[in-house]
Design a protein around this motif. Structure first.
Motif: not given
Length: 308
Positions: A19-22, A25-26, A37-41, A194-197
């Motif tokens: 689970r991605n902590p970043r 709260d998406i 956020t996705m772009n940063a990942e 970890p993935e964004v989702i």
């Protein structure tokens, strides 16, 4: 421990399933914040692939060796991984002018799984072996098993079968401590985290796989002479756009006018590589074609040979 519990334990150990902590709260973010956020990942994906470049280069060398001995490059996977393999394989004939059977893409569940989810197909190891058997896999081939988790039974079954036939095996995963990574002759395992989702491995993991597949096919084709510099000289000019591209390519490679490029391409039956050789050496189509064949289709070698 039951089967379901054992699977849960395995998944918890996978980097790609964390689970991605970043992005916890998406669901509270605005549209701009989500895509930012996705772009940063995504920025970390290329760096993760960069850590695996020596292994990717080793795989390219193996693929080139297979091509040189009459073998094939075979991609096999399930779900997104399988779709990406089929995509890369299908792009090779129009881009590099190779026969469709040189690079083969196989997806669990067959071609219908390209557009319709066939998630259960990945659980059958015997199906992976059967699909390789159906294409008459040989020892001179190279098989790339693609699975983000590195534990997909379909791909494991395929790699076991490939190894039994004496074929070179490459594992493309995003989990370096996985079964596929350990069993393959060459392991490529970019760790994207970890993935964004959580668990949606079509995202960063899928992007990493696409980058690696781009390198495997493109670098291998460059190594066997399918380009001249960075020009796609073996491209099949099958429509108006590609014919125009071929004209521009011949002009750029030789410094000739567009008109001369068009005329020479016509005499060369729209074969860009042949047209370039004709212009640079002054040879007619028949002579240039003979020199090109003697050079194994490698344009630089043919040009050098014609100058002797």
């Amino acid at each position: 421990m039951g089967v379901a519990e054992d699977l849960q334990t395995q998944l918890q150990r996978l980097v790609s399933e964390g689970r991605n902590p970043r992005t916890a709260d998406i669901d509270l973010m605005s549209s701009l914040d989500i895509v930012t956020t996705m772009n940063a990942e995504d920025r970390g994906v290329a760096a993760a692939v960069g850590e695996t470049l020596p292994h990717i280069a080793q795989a390219v060398d193996a693929i080139v060796g297979a091509f040189n001995r009459g073998g094939r490059l075979v991609y096999i996977g399930a779900g997104t991984s399988g779709r990406l393999g089929v995509l890369d394989a299908s792009e090779c004939p129009p881009t590099f002018g190779v026969p469709p059977g040189l690079v083969v893409g196989i997806i669990a569940g067959g071609l219908d799984a390209l557009v319709n989810a066939s998630e259960g197909a990945e659980d059958r190891a015997e199906a992976g072996a059967a699909d390789l058997r159906s294409i008459a896999l040989e020892a001179r081939d190279v098989v790339v098993g693609i699975a983000v988790s590195g534990r997909t039974p379909y791909v494991i079954g395929a790699l076991h079968y490939a190894k039994a036939q004496g074929a070179t095996t490459i594992g493309l995963t995003c989990n370096p401590d996985s079964p596929i990574a350990s069993m393959a002759d060459i392991s490529i395992a970019p760790v994207v985290g970890p993935e964004v989702i959580s668990g949606s491995t079509r995202l960063k993991s899928g992007t990493a796989q696409k980058l690696v597949l781009n390198m495997l096919s493109t670098a291998s084709m460059v190594r066997i002479g399918k380009t001249y510099g960075n020009l796609m000289v073996d491209m099949i000019a099958s429509n108006a756009k590609l014919v125009a591209r071929a004209v521009r390519m011949v002009s750029e490679a030789t410094g000739c006018s567009v008109a001369d490029a068009e005329q020479t391409l016509a005499r060369a039956a729209n074969d860009s590589k042949l047209a370039i050789l004709m212009i640079l050496t002054g040879q007619d189509a028949a002579t240039a074609k003979q020199h090109l064949a003697q050079a194994g289709g490698v344009l630089r070698r043919a040009i050098a040979g014609a100058a002797l």
